[in-house]
Design a protein around this motif. Structure first.
Motif, PDB file in Angstrom:
ATOM      1  N   ALA A 193      55.574  58.814  94.211  1.00 42.26           N
ATOM      2  CA  ALA A 193      54.308  59.285  93.393  1.00 42.26           C
ATOM      3  C   ALA A 193      54.539  59.876  92.038  1.00 42.26           C
ATOM      4  CB  ALA A 193      53.324  60.035  94.187  1.00 42.26           C
ATOM      5  N   ALA A 194      55.553  61.064  92.057  1.00 38.77           N
ATOM      6  CA  ALA A 194      55.815  61.918  90.958  1.00 38.77           C
ATOM      7  C   ALA A 194      56.644  60.951  89.989  1.00 38.77           C
ATOM      8  CB  ALA A 194      56.822  63.065  91.509  1.00 38.77           C
ATOM      9  N   ALA A 195      57.568  59.988  90.557  1.00 36.17           N
ATOM     10  CA  ALA A 195      57.804  59.078  89.386  1.00 36.17           C
ATOM     11  C   ALA A 195      57.334  58.178  88.650  1.00 36.17           C
ATOM     12  CB  ALA A 195      59.063  58.165  90.268  1.00 36.17           C
ATOM     13  N   HIS A 196      56.067  58.017  89.242  1.00 35.48           N
ATOM     14  CA  HIS A 196      54.919  57.192  88.472  1.00 35.48           C
ATOM     15  C   HIS A 196      54.185  58.234  87.550  1.00 35.48           C
ATOM     16  CE1 HIS A 196      56.060  53.870  90.709  1.00 35.48           C
ATOM     17  NE2 HIS A 196      55.394  54.317  91.725  1.00 35.48           N
ATOM     18  N   GLY A 197      54.562  59.493  87.400  1.00 37.26           N
ATOM     19  CA  GLY A 197      53.867  60.469  86.631  1.00 37.26           C
ATOM     20  C   GLY A 197      52.591  61.045  87.324  1.00 37.26           C
ATOM     21  N   ILE A 198      52.500  60.975  88.553  1.00 34.79           N
ATOM     22  CA  ILE A 198      51.195  61.527  89.323  1.00 34.79           C
ATOM     23  C   ILE A 198      51.645  62.975  89.529  1.00 34.79           C
ATOM     24  CG2 ILE A 198      50.204  61.454  91.511  1.00 34.79           C
ATOM     25  CD1 ILE A 198      50.742  58.685  91.545  1.00 34.79           C
ATOM     26  N   GLY A 199      50.823  63.986  89.202  1.00 39.86           N
ATOM     27  CA  GLY A 199      50.852  65.409  89.494  1.00 39.86           C
ATOM     28  C   GLY A 199      50.533  65.619  91.138  1.00 39.86           C
ATOM     29  N   ARG A 417      68.373  65.095  77.341  1.00 39.12           N
ATOM     30  CA  ARG A 417      67.352  64.927  76.099  1.00 39.12           C
ATOM     31  C   ARG A 417      67.136  63.450  76.110  1.00 39.12           C
ATOM     32  NH1 ARG A 417      71.561  67.497  73.800  1.00 39.12           N
ATOM     33  NH2 ARG A 417      71.975  65.640  72.255  1.00 39.12           N
ATOM     34  N   LEU A 418      65.723  63.504  76.170  1.00 41.71           N
ATOM     35  CA  LEU A 418      65.171  62.258  75.689  1.00 41.71           C
ATOM     36  C   LEU A 418      64.669  62.039  74.267  1.00 41.71           C
ATOM     37  CD1 LEU A 418      63.903  59.672  77.114  1.00 41.71           C
ATOM     38  CD2 LEU A 418      61.623  60.900  77.053  1.00 41.71           C
ATOM     39  N   ALA A 419      65.442  61.215  73.421  1.00 37.69           N
ATOM     40  CA  ALA A 419      65.286  61.011  71.931  1.00 37.69           C
ATOM     41  C   ALA A 419      65.659  62.626  71.847  1.00 37.69           C
ATOM     42  CB  ALA A 419      64.282  60.714  71.672  1.00 37.69           C
ATOM     43  N   ARG A 420      64.879  63.213  70.754  1.00 39.75           N
ATOM     44  CA  ARG A 420      65.052  64.680  70.337  1.00 39.75           C
ATOM     45  C   ARG A 420      64.536  65.655  71.301  1.00 39.75           C
ATOM     46  NH1 ARG A 420      64.475  61.553  65.896  1.00 39.75           N
ATOM     47  NH2 ARG A 420      66.150  61.798  64.418  1.00 39.75           N
ATOM     48  N   ARG A 421      63.996  65.457  72.393  1.00 35.87           N
ATOM     49  CA  ARG A 421      63.235  66.415  73.226  1.00 35.87           C
ATOM     50  C   ARG A 421      63.946  66.761  74.493  1.00 35.87           C
ATOM     51  NH1 ARG A 421      57.632  64.937  76.251  1.00 35.87           N
ATOM     52  NH2 ARG A 421      57.423  66.632  77.667  1.00 35.87           N
ATOM     53  N   ALA A 422      64.263  67.960  74.709  1.00 35.98           N
ATOM     54  CA  ALA A 422      65.019  68.553  75.969  1.00 35.98           C
ATOM     55  C   ALA A 422      64.125  68.547  77.199  1.00 35.98           C
ATOM     56  CB  ALA A 422      65.179  69.859  75.893  1.00 35.98           C
ATOM     57  N   LEU A 423      64.732  67.810  78.153  1.00 38.16           N
ATOM     58  CA  LEU A 423      63.961  67.731  79.252  1.00 38.16           C
ATOM     59  C   LEU A 423      64.289  68.638  80.504  1.00 38.16           C
ATOM     60  CD1 LEU A 423      64.414  63.696  79.907  1.00 38.16           C
ATOM     61  CD2 LEU A 423      62.392  64.927  78.975  1.00 38.16           C
ATOM     62  N   ASP A 424      65.081  69.424  80.113  1.00 40.41           N
ATOM     63  CA  ASP A 424      65.601  70.495  81.188  1.00 40.41           C
ATOM     64  C   ASP A 424      64.454  71.369  81.693  1.00 40.41           C
ATOM     65  OD1 ASP A 424      68.259  69.653  80.757  1.00 40.41           O
ATOM     66  OD2 ASP A 424      68.241  70.852  78.848  1.00 40.41           O
ATOM     67  N   GLY A 425      64.254  71.584  83.001  1.00 35.13           N
ATOM     68  CA  GLY A 425      63.194  72.371  83.395  1.00 35.13           C
ATOM     69  C   GLY A 425      61.850  71.727  83.941  1.00 35.13           C
ATOM     70  N   ALA A 426      61.724  70.650  83.194  1.00 35.75           N
ATOM     71  CA  ALA A 426      60.392  69.831  83.247  1.00 35.75           C
ATOM     72  C   ALA A 426      60.489  69.389  84.714  1.00 35.75           C
ATOM     73  CB  ALA A 426      60.473  68.594  82.126  1.00 35.75           C
ATOM     74  N   PRO A 427      59.273  69.224  85.335  1.00 35.22           N
ATOM     75  CA  PRO A 427      59.047  68.350  86.873  1.00 35.22           C
ATOM     76  C   PRO A 427      59.292  66.942  86.523  1.00 35.22           C
ATOM     77  CG  PRO A 427      57.136  69.381  85.997  1.00 35.22           C
ATOM     78  CD  PRO A 427      58.164  69.872  84.828  1.00 35.22           C
ATOM     79  N   ALA A 428      59.246  66.291  87.565  1.00 32.07           N
ATOM     80  CA  ALA A 428      59.565  64.842  87.936  1.00 32.07           C
ATOM     81  C   ALA A 428      58.405  64.284  87.316  1.00 32.07           C
ATOM     82  CB  ALA A 428      59.807  64.571  89.135  1.00 32.07           C
ATOM     83  N   HIS A 429      57.045  64.626  87.589  1.00 30.41           N
ATOM     84  CA  HIS A 429      56.020  63.984  86.920  1.00 30.41           C
ATOM     85  C   HIS A 429      55.840  64.231  85.437  1.00 30.41           C
ATOM     86  CE1 HIS A 429      53.952  67.899  87.461  1.00 30.41           C
ATOM     87  NE2 HIS A 429      53.204  67.464  86.444  1.00 30.41           N
ATOM     88  N   ALA A 430      56.192  65.214  85.130  1.00 33.49           N
ATOM     89  CA  ALA A 430      56.240  65.290  83.350  1.00 33.49           C
ATOM     90  C   ALA A 430      57.121  64.651  82.767  1.00 33.49           C
ATOM     91  CB  ALA A 430      56.264  66.778  83.205  1.00 33.49           C
TER      92      ALA A 430
END
Length: 615
Positions: A193-199, A417-430
């Motif tokens: 569910a989190a992989a689908h962007g569900i909080g 990084r996703l393109a120029r955006r750092a993903l470190d610390g972001a949860p799965a749904h984010a």
């Protein structure tokens, strides 16, 4: 999606009208009194079915929420608050919501027996509070008045039936919305569910809040039903009985809630007439709940499964014919209707503009589990509009890398990084909402959904019927109306891919999509994966053991062994390199060329100079 909900709502309304007319016209006053109790119980069961049946969480304090609603109705009556019983019931339901949210908070970290203990503790505490206070108006014998138009027993039955119908219709629409699909996804797999962007916190708390609201309404109806209330009307044992019956009957469906209401109301009446102890009923409910849990099928689900199959076949055939006719019309009218309006697709200009910035950049990724090094200084780039393979022997760290990129593993060193955006610390749904979507080695689709419901849930955006059909047709997937429960495991893997591409992500992380597939299916799947960047505008990182698929789909490959990058470069060159042969076959470099060249998908003519040494 609202079409099926509207049809179900119309059926509910028609059945309610017919039931009301028959009950008022045929039942004597005593049986109307019992029928009212049946409907009140059915409303309470619907509230529990929402938490337990749809979201998969255990809640053993539901009658406490009903007690809050009843207490508020009693207090508003004593205070002579304007508006009458209907408004008071709504206020009582709203008053129960904060208690539902408070009980839902432990569910963010607890599940199973631990959550059951917490909710049972709440019910026990509520019992203790009620033992020290009385319901408003109880000692003064101030009865809660019924609405003037529904003052008689027959009238109050109609009043309660209106509430039951309104709640059942509202829950039907919610159940078929993205929120309802999210509840089912959480019940089946929180990680998926989190992989689908569900909080996950929002989904769980919303279920508890709405459930408490409905339970509070049932308590307010009890206040008008009995006039004056006692603490025993909402004790802890009643909550346990409600849970057992909800599990046994399948209270997530309106039909199951009604079956449960019949059991709660009529079974004790039957025991009374037979001169038997009332506790026998609780034993029967416990046995029924155990049976439902062991078989995985409630009474209402069994009833739905055994309905006349002829009508269902005809209905499915009609929908299929209509869908095929629409598809043929769309093809005749102008080909692929989705291609022109595809929001994620990239034009050639977009490709040249994005080529300078990789979609995914992994720099110095390190993961440790105690003294075990799972990943060590891994560096990897996935350029825009490409398919990059990630291969390696079992235990090389491929799934660990996917978990880290997707956000299911956040304790790592290095950066992602996703393109120029750092993903470190972001949860799965984010991360999923930002454009990182993944599939799993084993399918995690909620079987209660249809094919179309699942793809729409995974898409995370409004998905038109034409676009949905185009995606399913592209993958040779079943019709959108097909229930997931009737789809084989191999086809569910295709639906995982359909859900990912429907979301139009920046990058799709495909974790062994060919596992369990036949050779012919794998060949077609490789061609489809190769088309994803051009067709859907996203890059792909493909984890796979099937070398035929890797060769067909990937323009570049990175090889992991013991958590380290041992080779990276053009696909053919990497697959033919000595270092990769040694990792896969355990042979000395240069000694197994013939064996590796004979392996599926490996080219013998690749140049070793195209293989990049690990950094």
């Amino acid at each position: 999606m609202h079409g099926p909900a509207l049809r179900a709502a119309l059926v509910l309304v028609a059945a309610s009208v017919a039931t009301g007319v028959m009950a008022v016209g045929l039942l004597p006053p005593y049986w109307l009194f019992l029928a009212t109790s049946l409907l009140v119980s059915a409303i309470a069961l619907q509230s529990l079915g929402l938490v337990t049946g749809r979201t998969g969480m255990i809640a053993l304090g539901q009658m406490s929420f009903a007690g809050v609603g009843a207490w508020v109705v009693g207090w508003l009556n004593v205070a002579q608050f304007p508006g009458g019983l209907a408004l008071w019931i709504l206020i009582g339901g709203l008053a129960a919501v904060p208690f539902g949210v408070a009980i839902g908070l432990p569910a963010l970290r607890l599940r199973g027996i631990n959550l059951a203990i917490v909710t049972l503790g709440f019910a026990a505490a509520f019992d203790s509070v009620l033992a020290t206070i009385s319901f408003p108006g109880q000692t003064e014998f101030v009865s809660v008045p019924r609405p003037q138009a529904f003052d008689s027993d027959a009238g109050y039955f109609v009043f309660t039936l209106l509430w039951f119908t309104a709640i059942a219709v509202a829950l039907e629409f919610v159940a078929r919305s993205r929120l309802g699909a999210a509840w089912l996804a959480v019940r089946h797999s929180e990680r998926a569910a989190a992989a689908h962007g569900i909080g996950i916190p929002g989904a769980k708390l919303s279920a508890f809040a709405i459930s408490a609201f409905v339970a509070g309404i049932s308590g307010g109806l009890v206040a008008g039903y009995l006039g004056t209330l006692l603490a025993d009307n909402f004790n802890m044992i009643q909550s346990l009985v409600l849970f057992a019956v909800a599990t046994m009957a399948g209270a997530q469906f309106a039909s199951g809630a009604l079956i449960g209401g019949v059991l709660i109301t009529m079974f004790p009446e039957l025991l009374r007439r037979l001169g038997l102890a009332q506790d026998i009923g609780n034993v029967f409910f416990a046995i029924g709940a155990t049976q439902a849990l062991s078989t995985g099928e409630s009474m209402s689900e069994a009833l739905r499964r055994n309905l006349p199959k002829l009508w269902r076949r005809r209905s499915r055939r009609t929908r299929h014919d209509a869908a095929m006719a629409d598809a043929a019309h769309a093809d005749a009218a102008g080909g692929d209707v989705c291609a022109a309006g595809r929001s994620g697709s990239a034009s050639p200009r977009d490709k040249s503009a994005d080529a300078a910035v990789p979609v995914l950049t992994i720099d110095g990724l390190q993961v440790r589990y105690g003294s075990v090094v799972a990943l060590a200084d891994v560096r990897l780039e996935v350029p825009a509009h490409t398919v990059v393979g990630l291969i390696g022997p079992n235990g090389a760290g491929k799934s660990t890398l996917i978990d880290a990129v997707a956000g299911f593993l956040t304790s790592y060193g290095g950066s992602i990084r996703l393109a120029r955006r750092a993903l470190d610390g972001a949860p799965a749904h984010a991360r999923a909402r930002a454009g990182v979507r993944r599939t799993w080695q084993t399918t995690r689709i909620a079987p209660e959904l249809t094919v179309g419901d699942y793809v729409r849930l995974a898409a995370g955006r409004r998905l038109g019927d034409a676009e949905l059909r185009e995606i399913l047709r592209w993958l040779d997937a079943p019709d959108a109306h097909q229930p997931i429960a009737g789809v084989d495991a191999g086809t569910r893997r295709l639906l995982d891919l359909a859900g990912v591409v429907a979301s139009r992500p920046a990058i799709a992380l495909l974790d062994e999509p060919a596992a369990g597939q036949s050779h012919d299916t794998t060949t077609r799947l490789g061609a489809r994966i190769a088309e994803i960047p051009e067709r859907y505008g996203c890059a792909v990182l493909l984890v796979e053991h099937d070398m035929d698929l890797v060769r067909a789909a990937c323009s570049a490959v990175t090889v992991l062994d013991f958590g380290r990058v041992i080779a990276a470069g053009a696909t053919a060159a990497v697959l033919d390199s000595d270092v990769v042969r040694k990792a896969y076959l355990g042979a000395e470099e240069g000694a197994s060329g013939a064996a590796m060249r004979a392996a599926p998908g490996v080219s013998s003519g690749a140049a070793a100079d195209d293989v990049e040494a690990p950094r």
